[in-house]
Motif scaffolding. Structure first.
Motif, PDB file in Angstrom:
ATOM      1  N   GLY A  42      -2.944   5.748   8.777  1.00 12.89           N
ATOM      2  CA  GLY A  42      -2.833   5.681   7.110  1.00 12.89           C
ATOM      3  C   GLY A  42      -3.200   6.216   6.153  1.00 12.89           C
ATOM      4  N   ILE A  43      -4.359   6.421   6.355  1.00 12.95           N
ATOM      5  CA  ILE A  43      -5.343   7.310   5.243  1.00 12.95           C
ATOM      6  C   ILE A  43      -4.657   8.757   5.179  1.00 12.95           C
ATOM      7  CG2 ILE A  43      -7.635   8.086   4.776  1.00 12.95           C
ATOM      8  CD1 ILE A  43      -8.728   5.505   5.763  1.00 12.95           C
ATOM      9  N   PHE A  44      -4.829   9.150   6.437  1.00 17.20           N
ATOM     10  CA  PHE A  44      -4.248  10.683   6.370  1.00 17.20           C
ATOM     11  C   PHE A  44      -2.847  10.829   5.973  1.00 17.20           C
ATOM     12  CE2 PHE A  44      -8.328  11.467   8.291  1.00 17.20           C
ATOM     13  CZ  PHE A  44      -8.503  12.825   7.734  1.00 17.20           C
ATOM     14  N   TYR A  45      -1.890   9.944   6.270  1.00 20.35           N
ATOM     15  CA  TYR A  45      -0.698   9.912   5.956  1.00 20.35           C
ATOM     16  C   TYR A  45      -0.620   9.743   4.447  1.00 20.35           C
ATOM     17  CZ  TYR A  45       4.116   8.849   5.225  1.00 20.35           C
ATOM     18  OH  TYR A  45       5.485   8.722   4.757  1.00 20.35           O
ATOM     19  N   ALA A  46      -1.655   8.951   3.548  1.00 17.82           N
ATOM     20  CA  ALA A  46      -1.384   8.807   2.318  1.00 17.82           C
ATOM     21  C   ALA A  46      -1.697   9.917   1.365  1.00 17.82           C
ATOM     22  CB  ALA A  46      -1.892   7.335   1.825  1.00 17.82           C
ATOM     23  N   PHE A  70      -0.420  13.003  10.870  1.00 20.17           N
ATOM     24  CA  PHE A  70      -0.539  13.474  12.330  1.00 20.17           C
ATOM     25  C   PHE A  70       0.983  13.778  12.857  1.00 20.17           C
ATOM     26  CE2 PHE A  70      -4.644  11.179  11.731  1.00 20.17           C
ATOM     27  CZ  PHE A  70      -5.398  12.302  11.958  1.00 20.17           C
ATOM     28  N   PRO A  71       1.013  14.764  13.439  1.00 21.70           N
ATOM     29  CA  PRO A  71       2.290  15.200  14.061  1.00 21.70           C
ATOM     30  C   PRO A  71       2.776  14.649  15.211  1.00 21.70           C
ATOM     31  CG  PRO A  71       0.929  16.751  14.607  1.00 21.70           C
ATOM     32  CD  PRO A  71       0.042  15.793  14.017  1.00 21.70           C
ATOM     33  N   PHE A  72       2.613  13.130  15.419  1.00 25.86           N
ATOM     34  CA  PHE A  72       3.180  12.502  16.732  1.00 25.86           C
ATOM     35  C   PHE A  72       3.853  10.960  16.298  1.00 25.86           C
ATOM     36  CE2 PHE A  72      -1.468  12.349  16.724  1.00 25.86           C
ATOM     37  CZ  PHE A  72      -1.491  11.055  16.645  1.00 25.86           C
ATOM     38  N   PRO A  73       4.686  10.577  16.793  1.00 26.82           N
ATOM     39  CA  PRO A  73       5.383   9.359  16.445  1.00 26.82           C
ATOM     40  C   PRO A  73       4.661   8.273  16.145  1.00 26.82           C
ATOM     41  CG  PRO A  73       6.667  10.287  18.339  1.00 26.82           C
ATOM     42  CD  PRO A  73       5.141  10.952  18.074  1.00 26.82           C
ATOM     43  N   GLU A  74       3.465   7.884  16.836  1.00 28.94           N
ATOM     44  CA  GLU A  74       2.854   6.686  16.455  1.00 28.94           C
ATOM     45  C   GLU A  74       2.067   6.816  15.318  1.00 28.94           C
ATOM     46  OE1 GLU A  74       3.371   7.305  21.012  1.00 28.94           O
ATOM     47  OE2 GLU A  74       2.566   8.450  19.370  1.00 28.94           O
ATOM     48  N   ALA A  75       1.911   8.005  14.836  1.00 29.68           N
ATOM     49  CA  ALA A  75       1.147   8.331  13.308  1.00 29.68           C
ATOM     50  C   ALA A  75       2.153   8.265  12.117  1.00 29.68           C
ATOM     51  CB  ALA A  75       0.254   9.601  13.491  1.00 29.68           C
ATOM     52  N   GLY A 103       0.799  -1.428  -0.050  1.00 33.87           N
ATOM     53  CA  GLY A 103       0.116  -0.183   0.066  1.00 33.87           C
ATOM     54  C   GLY A 103       0.917   1.248   0.110  1.00 33.87           C
ATOM     55  N   ASN A 104       0.080   2.278   0.150  1.00 35.67           N
ATOM     56  CA  ASN A 104       0.700   3.533   0.095  1.00 35.67           C
ATOM     57  C   ASN A 104       0.540   4.554   1.475  1.00 35.67           C
ATOM     58  OD1 ASN A 104      -1.756   4.478  -0.288  1.00 35.67           O
ATOM     59  ND2 ASN A 104      -1.321   5.730  -2.082  1.00 35.67           N
ATOM     60  N   THR A 105       0.545   3.896   2.672  1.00 34.79           N
ATOM     61  CA  THR A 105       0.058   4.521   3.760  1.00 34.79           C
ATOM     62  C   THR A 105       1.461   4.615   4.662  1.00 34.79           C
ATOM     63  OG1 THR A 105      -0.734   2.452   4.952  1.00 34.79           O
ATOM     64  CG2 THR A 105      -2.254   3.885   3.636  1.00 34.79           C
ATOM     65  N   GLY A 106       2.610   4.230   4.126  1.00 38.22           N
ATOM     66  CA  GLY A 106       3.593   4.276   4.969  1.00 38.22           C
ATOM     67  C   GLY A 106       3.609   3.180   6.054  1.00 38.22           C
ATOM     68  N   GLY A 107       2.777   2.202   5.678  1.00 35.92           N
ATOM     69  CA  GLY A 107       2.849   1.034   6.607  1.00 35.92           C
ATOM     70  C   GLY A 107       1.796   1.334   7.895  1.00 35.92           C
ATOM     71  N   LEU A 108       1.059   2.387   7.866  1.00 37.08           N
ATOM     72  CA  LEU A 108       0.118   2.919   9.034  1.00 37.08           C
ATOM     73  C   LEU A 108      -1.081   2.185   8.593  1.00 37.08           C
ATOM     74  CD1 LEU A 108       1.331   6.476   9.276  1.00 37.08           C
ATOM     75  CD2 LEU A 108       2.144   4.641  10.992  1.00 37.08           C
ATOM     76  N   GLY A 109      -1.920   1.956   9.685  1.00 35.66           N
ATOM     77  CA  GLY A 109      -3.241   1.261   9.495  1.00 35.66           C
ATOM     78  C   GLY A 109      -4.222   2.462   9.901  1.00 35.66           C
ATOM     79  N   GLY A 110      -5.510   2.034   9.788  1.00 35.58           N
ATOM     80  CA  GLY A 110      -6.804   2.924  10.223  1.00 35.58           C
ATOM     81  C   GLY A 110      -6.588   4.303   9.832  1.00 35.58           C
ATOM     82  N   VAL A 111      -7.223   5.380  10.398  1.00 32.31           N
ATOM     83  CA  VAL A 111      -7.211   6.783   9.676  1.00 32.31           C
ATOM     84  C   VAL A 111      -5.703   7.278   9.697  1.00 32.31           C
ATOM     85  CG1 VAL A 111      -9.594   7.356  10.323  1.00 32.31           C
ATOM     86  CG2 VAL A 111      -7.760   7.808  12.030  1.00 32.31           C
TER      87      VAL A 111
END
Length: 140
Positions: free
Chosen positions: A99-103, A108-113, A89-97
Motif C-alpha cells: 500500500g505504501i509503495f502504491y500510494a 509492485f507489478p503483480f496482481p496481489e500488490a 486512505g490513498n493506498t488503493g485498499g492495499l496494506g503493508g508496504v
C-alpha cells in the motif's frame, strides 16, 4: 524483512497510529491491534536511488495486526497489513508496504500488490449468469 525498506529514512514523519490493543481470548499469547499509518515521503526510498523521493503523503487504511509471544515474553510472530476497510486512505485498499509503495506511484507489478478488482467470474456470479448449481463444493 520489513526493516529492509528503511521506512523511517523515507518517511521521517511516519506515525503508526496504533490503537485498540487487546489480548486474543482464544490464543492468550497473542495481542491484536489496529494501525493507520501516515507519513510524507521526504527521504530516500530503498533501491539505491532508483526510486525518486516523491513528497507524497501516505494514509493507510485501518489494518489489523498482531504479535504472538513465547513463554519468555519474546515476540515470535508479527502479522501486519490485513486491511479492514479498503475504501479508507490513498493506498488503493492495499496494506503493508504494498500500500505504501502504491500510494507513492511505485506499485509492485503483480496482481496481489494491485488494488482489488472484480474478476469476470465474480461478476458472472453476481449477475446471476452462474447459478448456485454451478458452484463446486469443497468435497468434490
Amino acid at each position: 524483512a520489513f526493516t529492509g525498506f528503511k521506512l523511517v529514512d523515507a518517511f521521517p514523519d511516519i506515525k503508526g497510529n496504533f490503537y485498540n490493543f487487546h489480548v486474543d481470548p482464544f490464543q492468550t499469547n497473542r495481542v491484536w491491534y489496529v494501525s493507520r499509518i501516515t507519513g510524507t515521503n521526504t527521504g530516500p526510498l530503498p533501491g539505491g536511488g532508483a526510486l525518486a523521493t516523491t513528497g507524497k503523503r501516505v494514509e493507510s487504511p485501518p489494518q489489523a495486526q498482531s504479535m504472538t509471544f513465547n513463554e519468555a515474553g519474546e515476540c515470535t510472530m508479527l502479522t501486519i497489513g490485513y486491511v479492514m476497510d479498503k475504501n479508507i486512505g490513498n493506498t488503493g485498499g492495499l496494506g503493508g508496504v504494498f500500500g505504501i509503495f502504491y500510494a507513492l506511484g511505485y506499485g509492485f507489478p503483480f496482481p496481489e500488490a494491485q488494488p482489488w478488482q472484480k474478476s469476470v467470474q465474480f461478476s458472472l456470479v453476481r449477475s446471476g449468469v452462474i447459478h448456485n448449481s454451478a458452484v463446486i463444493s469443497p468435497d468434490k
